[in-house]
Write a protein that holds these residues in place. Structure first.
Motif, PDB file in Angstrom:
ATOM      1  N   VAL B 404       0.827  -1.204   0.000  1.00 59.61           N
ATOM      2  CA  VAL B 404       0.000   0.000   0.000  1.00 59.61           C
ATOM      3  C   VAL B 404       0.871   1.268   0.000  1.00 59.61           C
ATOM      4  O   VAL B 404       0.762   2.091  -0.904  1.00 59.61           O
ATOM      5  CB  VAL B 404      -1.023   0.037   1.159  1.00 59.61           C
ATOM      6  CG1 VAL B 404      -1.925   1.260   1.023  1.00 59.61           C
ATOM      7  CG2 VAL B 404      -1.865  -1.237   1.165  1.00 59.61           C
ATOM      8  N   CYS B 405       1.755   1.426   0.975  1.00 59.89           N
ATOM      9  CA  CYS B 405       2.622   2.615   1.004  1.00 59.89           C
ATOM     10  C   CYS B 405       3.383   2.769  -0.320  1.00 59.89           C
ATOM     11  O   CYS B 405       3.607   3.877  -0.801  1.00 59.89           O
ATOM     12  CB  CYS B 405       3.633   2.542   2.148  1.00 59.89           C
ATOM     13  SG  CYS B 405       2.868   2.616   3.771  1.00 59.89           S
ATOM     14  N   GLN B 406       3.787   1.617  -0.894  1.00 60.30           N
ATOM     15  CA  GLN B 406       4.567   1.698  -2.132  1.00 60.30           C
ATOM     16  C   GLN B 406       3.765   2.335  -3.275  1.00 60.30           C
ATOM     17  O   GLN B 406       4.348   2.791  -4.246  1.00 60.30           O
ATOM     18  CB  GLN B 406       5.104   0.320  -2.532  1.00 60.30           C
ATOM     19  CG  GLN B 406       4.025  -0.697  -2.740  1.00 60.30           C
ATOM     20  CD  GLN B 406       4.571  -2.130  -2.781  1.00 60.30           C
ATOM     21  OE1 GLN B 406       3.937  -2.987  -3.325  1.00 60.30           O
ATOM     22  NE2 GLN B 406       5.739  -2.385  -2.218  1.00 60.30           N
ATOM     23  N   ILE B 413       7.576  11.419   2.318  1.00 59.71           N
ATOM     24  CA  ILE B 413       7.472  12.482   3.327  1.00 59.71           C
ATOM     25  C   ILE B 413       6.698  12.001   4.551  1.00 59.71           C
ATOM     26  O   ILE B 413       6.610  12.693   5.554  1.00 59.71           O
ATOM     27  CB  ILE B 413       6.812  13.766   2.753  1.00 59.71           C
ATOM     28  CG1 ILE B 413       5.419  13.478   2.200  1.00 59.71           C
ATOM     29  CG2 ILE B 413       7.696  14.388   1.686  1.00 59.71           C
ATOM     30  CD1 ILE B 413       4.671  14.743   1.776  1.00 59.71           C
ATOM     31  N   CYS B 414       6.140  10.787   4.442  1.00 62.24           N
ATOM     32  CA  CYS B 414       5.349  10.225   5.537  1.00 62.24           C
ATOM     33  C   CYS B 414       6.277   9.408   6.413  1.00 62.24           C
ATOM     34  O   CYS B 414       7.100   8.670   5.912  1.00 62.24           O
ATOM     35  CB  CYS B 414       4.290   9.323   4.921  1.00 62.24           C
ATOM     36  SG  CYS B 414       3.393   8.366   6.129  1.00 62.24           S
ATOM     37  N   HIS B 415       6.129   9.522   7.721  1.00 63.90           N
ATOM     38  CA  HIS B 415       7.001   8.693   8.556  1.00 63.90           C
ATOM     39  C   HIS B 415       6.326   7.340   8.765  1.00 63.90           C
ATOM     40  O   HIS B 415       5.107   7.229   8.842  1.00 63.90           O
ATOM     41  CB  HIS B 415       7.341   9.387   9.870  1.00 63.90           C
ATOM     42  CG  HIS B 415       6.262   9.307  10.883  1.00 63.90           C
ATOM     43  ND1 HIS B 415       6.405   8.629  12.051  1.00 63.90           N
ATOM     44  CD2 HIS B 415       5.015   9.791  10.864  1.00 63.90           C
ATOM     45  CE1 HIS B 415       5.282   8.716  12.733  1.00 63.90           C
ATOM     46  NE2 HIS B 415       4.433   9.413  12.038  1.00 63.90           N
ATOM     47  N   ARG B 433      -2.162   2.543  11.849  1.00 62.93           N
ATOM     48  CA  ARG B 433      -2.906   3.748  12.214  1.00 62.93           C
ATOM     49  C   ARG B 433      -2.957   4.768  11.090  1.00 62.93           C
ATOM     50  O   ARG B 433      -3.134   5.955  11.332  1.00 62.93           O
ATOM     51  CB  ARG B 433      -2.319   4.336  13.489  1.00 62.93           C
ATOM     52  CG  ARG B 433      -2.552   3.369  14.650  1.00 62.93           C
ATOM     53  CD  ARG B 433      -1.890   3.762  15.925  1.00 62.93           C
ATOM     54  NE  ARG B 433      -2.102   2.692  16.917  1.00 62.93           N
ATOM     55  CZ  ARG B 433      -1.584   2.683  18.129  1.00 62.93           C
ATOM     56  NH1 ARG B 433      -0.839   3.687  18.523  1.00 62.93           N
ATOM     57  NH2 ARG B 433      -1.814   1.682  18.942  1.00 62.93           N
ATOM     58  N   CYS B 434      -2.776   4.292   9.863  1.00 64.93           N
ATOM     59  CA  CYS B 434      -2.917   5.197   8.722  1.00 64.93           C
ATOM     60  C   CYS B 434      -4.300   5.010   8.128  1.00 64.93           C
ATOM     61  O   CYS B 434      -4.723   3.897   7.840  1.00 64.93           O
ATOM     62  CB  CYS B 434      -1.872   4.882   7.657  1.00 64.93           C
ATOM     63  SG  CYS B 434      -2.255   5.677   6.084  1.00 64.93           S
ATOM     64  N   ARG B 435      -5.010   6.105   7.948  1.00 59.23           N
ATOM     65  CA  ARG B 435      -6.365   6.046   7.403  1.00 59.23           C
ATOM     66  C   ARG B 435      -6.398   6.450   5.937  1.00 59.23           C
ATOM     67  O   ARG B 435      -7.435   6.734   5.384  1.00 59.23           O
ATOM     68  CB  ARG B 435      -7.294   6.967   8.196  1.00 59.23           C
ATOM     69  CG  ARG B 435      -7.415   6.617   9.657  1.00 59.23           C
ATOM     70  CD  ARG B 435      -8.570   5.647   9.904  1.00 59.23           C
ATOM     71  NE  ARG B 435      -8.397   4.923  11.157  1.00 59.23           N
ATOM     72  CZ  ARG B 435      -7.690   3.799  11.290  1.00 59.23           C
ATOM     73  NH1 ARG B 435      -7.110   3.233  10.248  1.00 59.23           N
ATOM     74  NH2 ARG B 435      -7.560   3.204  12.456  1.00 59.23           N
TER      75      ARG B 435
HETATM   76  S1  SF4 Z   1       0.022   8.016   4.135  1.00 60.25           S
HETATM   77 FE1  SF4 Z   1      -0.407   5.893   4.789  1.00 60.25          FE
HETATM   78  S2  SF4 Z   1      -0.320   4.751   2.881  1.00 60.25           S
HETATM   79 FE2  SF4 Z   1       0.692   6.685   2.481  1.00 60.25          FE
HETATM   80  S3  SF4 Z   1       2.866   6.284   2.882  1.00 60.25           S
HETATM   81 FE3  SF4 Z   1       1.967   7.101   4.777  1.00 60.25          FE
HETATM   82  S4  SF4 Z   1       1.399   5.247   5.925  1.00 60.25           S
HETATM   83 FE4  SF4 Z   1       1.713   4.607   3.807  1.00 60.25          FE
END
Ligand code: SF4
Lengths: 324, 444
Positions: B404-406, B413-415, B433-435
């Protein structure tokens, strides 16, 4: 061993020290104001070799291979000066400061055979001489005048746009709750009203309309350049130091044309500097103009925005020459 | 530059002017706008015998651990670029809506090249993309097709980009590029070879750059030894988290241990205690210049952010932080959009890389919320722990490896969070905990 000579307020050294530690290379940092705080003993008894003790430990002068020299002096910015200025008579303080500079000069001569990153004889440059030397190396320089008569100044600005800047390093004059800032300023006809017929010798240069400004950090043949689009903001159009840091102009990595990089190299070699920061302008006429060179430039301002590993490069340069 | 308010010459008698040089005479008077702020900058100095500086000022401290980098006052929401989850809904996915108000710009010269500033990087996502402005710490959404156009722009003039699309979309391409120019994300150049891309290499000589130390009531850490060990590792940032209401005396006792240190920034998170009020904390910040952020949690309905000076903030929140389990939130408030954070995230884990943690029971870990302990701080040297391959394994987990993050445009920029993952059976699943759903481009 690498010797780092600087002042105790120079944080650039901290970053280089971290890299020297990373590569496991021995170093000694000596700040110009250390002898005013820490235990220090220099013994000269020819024909015995000179002996130096800092903070109780003997410094093996013969083991030093490379020396990095940056702002070794400037007592006025030291903690010593800060503490002493209200306790020591001004004339006595002046005398101590002159004595201190003899000590520092003496230390530098003890190290004369070492590899220097910035040789002590090259730490101060003359703005006028630099223009001549840059011209000789094939760099374009702005048309420059030193005048001391208002009539000459008037004659110049009637022919075109001119700026004035300081012959020496600019300074800030504190006054009340503000200061007079000596930025590079365009000379206008109204300004002439502010002058007497005579003035102290003053540097005036033809205004070069910029496309953008360049900061070049030069290290042993390599140029690390940054373009600053100071024209984007009226405030910083003539002098980048006058920038509004809440909305800075763009600062990006820049690749000098090979012939300019070669001229920079020729120029730096010619004046005996293996390290320094240069100010150039890429002018609207397409030419690259040389403005100034600063032997102890703040290269952090180039390293961080462009992600250039300059602290590591300096550490590696020192390590390489310390070994050979 | 033309209106000179008060030149130095005006303060001189006419007869004295001839003794001065031109640049002095024309020096312009600048009132000091904010003396307290300027003095705070000059005064922002702390010693470190490790470097041999007698004092230093440094604010290059980007791992802002407990203090989100997002808006600190409600009014700054837009300026920070990191809008609240709800607000990003309204951010246009296509630039036309934003570009529209600008007057129709002159047509672009198709013989020129469009160059994105080297500090502005396009990151593609599943449903939309981003331009991250690493110089100004902001970002803007762009449609995915624009990333493709920008790729083409790298090695050909605009005319050739038109041609690539058989001149079917000239006007659309123009609008996109005009939008980027109007936002100062790019410019036109006849000599793009002069403007190379910025290197994305992340280099640091420091074995450890950041450390989390947790405290519960009764925790006794050997702080002097911890500071000594962290300084040997050239650690720059420390976060001290108190899961209870520590008194002012306790806080200052802990900070005393960091008086001589390589640590350049400390952030403190502590519970509301009667002795920890705004005035007392401001005094504490003056004594301990390394402390850049203090957050007081569990206040009785007191939410406030105080900017003490340019580098220092104080925050009160009624939110309760009672254990390490309160960490791991993912929100634009915590996005880190600058050169150091972005480049680090490209090849490393954006939370755990070069981090070491000491939990409230003294266990040395990658993160206090993770289960595995590498030993107790009282008897195990940090140096020995952080050198282990096993300890460093999590440093190398990049967002590009995480499902998903990929596919998410925020990935650099997201930790990250490896302690609480969406599917514990899948170590490479996204933070629990990412929505955010990058396939929909929506916060859920
Ligand atoms: S916002 Fe959520 S999906 Fe996107 S990189 Fe950050 S943790 Fe992953």
């Amino acid at each position: 061993m690498i010797l780092l000579l600087s002042s105790s307020s120079d944080t650039n050294l901290d970053f280089v020290i971290e890299w020297l530690t990373f590569y496991g290379h021995p170093y000694l940092r000596l700040n110009a104001d250390d002898p005013l705080h820490d235990a220090f003993h220099l013994a000269l008894n020819p024909p015995e070799p000179p002996r130096l003790m800092v903070r109780g430990a003997e410094v093996e002068l013969s083991a030093i291979g490379a020396v990095w020299l940056r702002q070794f002096g400037n007592l006025r910015r030291s903690r010593y000066w800060f503490d002493a200025k209200n306790r020591v008579r001004p004339d006595a303080l002046e005398q101590i400061s002159r004595e201190q500079s003899i000590l520092l000069g003496g230390l530098l001569s003890l190290l004369s055979g070492k590899h220097w990153l910035t040789h002590p004889s090259r730490t101060h440059v003359n703005k006028l001489d630099m223009l001549v030397q840059a011209g000789r190396a094939g760099l374009v320089v702005p048309q420059t005048h030193v005048i001391n008569r208002k009539s000459d100044l008037r004659a110049l600005i009637e022919r075109g746009d001119y700026i004035c800047k300081s012959l020496y390093e600019p300074m800030f004059l504190k006054d009340g709750s503000g200061f007079y800032a000596m930025f590079t300023t365009k000379v206008t006809h109204e300004d002439l009203e502010l002058l007497d017929d005579e003035l102290a010798p003053s540097l005036v240069q033809r205004l070069v309309p910029k496309e953008y400004e360049l900061r070049v950090f030069y290290l042993a043949g390599q140029c690390y350049s940054m373009a600053i689009f100071s024209q984007q903001r009226a405030r910083s159009a003539l002098d980048f130091r006058n920038v509004d840091w809440t909305d800075p102009p763009r600062q990006v990595p820049y690749e000098l044309p090979p012939e300019i990089a070669e001229a920079v190299h020729r120029f730096m070699t010619g004046i005996g500097l293996n390290c320094g920061s240069l100010d150039l302008i890429k002018a609207q006429d397409g030419k690259y103009y040389f403005l100034e060179v600063n032997p102890a430039g703040q290269f952090g301002m180039v390293a961080f925005p462009c992600n250039y590993p300059l602290y590591e490069k300096i550490a590696l340069h020192l390590i390489e020459h310390d070994k050979s | 530059m033309t209106s000179r308010k008060k030149p130095f010459s005006a303060s001189l008698a006419q007869a004295d002017r001839r003794f001065h040089s031109l640049n002095l005479l024309l020096a312009d008077y600048e009132p000091i706008v904010d003396l307290a702020r300027d003095e705070a900058i000059l005064d922002n100095k702390q010693p470190s015998s490790r470097y041999g500086s007698r004092d230093y000022a440094d604010n290059r401290f980007y791992k802002n651990l407990s203090m989100p980098l997002g808006p600190v006052t409600p009014g700054e929401a837009g300026a920070g670029g990191a809008s609240e989850p709800g607000a990003s809904e309204t951010a246009p996915a296509a630039p036309e809506a934003q570009a529209a108000p600008a007057a129709p710009a002159a047509p672009l010269d198709p013989s020129k090249y469009f160059v994105l500033w080297a500090c502005c990087l396009a990151v593609d996502g599943a449903s939309r993309s981003l331009v991250c402005d690493l110089q100004r710490s902001t970002f803007t959404f762009i449609p995915n097709v624009l990333v493709e156009i920008l790729e083409l722009c790298k090695d050909r003039p605009i005319s050739a980009v038109y041609e690539h699309y058989q001149h079917q979309h000239d006007q659309q391409i123009d609008e996109y590029l005009q939008f980027l120019i109007s936002k100062e994300y790019g410019f036109l150049s006849a000599s793009p070879q002069r403007f190379p891309a910025m290197s994305l290499a992340w280099r640091s000589p420091r074995t450890i750059t950041n450390c989390v130390i947790d405290f519960a009531a009764g925790t006794e850490h050997p702080l002097a030894s911890i500071n000594e060990q962290l300084s040997t590792l050239f650690c720059q940032a420390v976060e001290l988290r108190f899961f209870y209401a520590a008194s002012l005396a306790e806080l200052s006792g802990v900070l005393e241990a960091f008086v001589d240190s390589t640590v350049r920034g400390i952030s403190v998170l502590t519970g509301a205690h009667p002795t920890v009020d705004r005035a007392a904390l401001e005094l504490l910040l003056r004594q301990h210049k390394r402390v850049k952020h203090v957050t007081v949690h569990s206040t009785a309905a007191h939410d406030e952010i105080v900017r003490v000076d340019l580098h220092t903030t104080l925050r009160f929140t009624s939110e309760q932080v009672t254990s390490e389990a309160c960490c791991g939130q993912v929100s634009p408030r915590y996005f880190n959009c600058n050169v150091e954070a972005f480049t680090e995230a490209v090849e490393h884990n954006s939370c755990l890389h070069r981090k070491v943690s000491i939990d409230a029971r003294g266990a040395i870990k990658n993160c206090p919320s993770m289960a595995h302990s590498y030993g107790q701080i009282g008897d195990t040297p940090l140096l020995q722990v952080v050198a282990q391959d096993h300890f460093q394994a999590s440093w190398k987990v990049t967002k590009d490896q995480i499902s998903v993050c990929q596919d998410c445009e925020f990935r650099y920029i997201c930790h990250d969070c490896r302690a609480y993952v969406a599917d514990p059976a899948q170590p490479l699943s996204k933070p629990a905990r990412c929505r955010y759903n990058p396939y929909q481009g929506r916060w859920e």
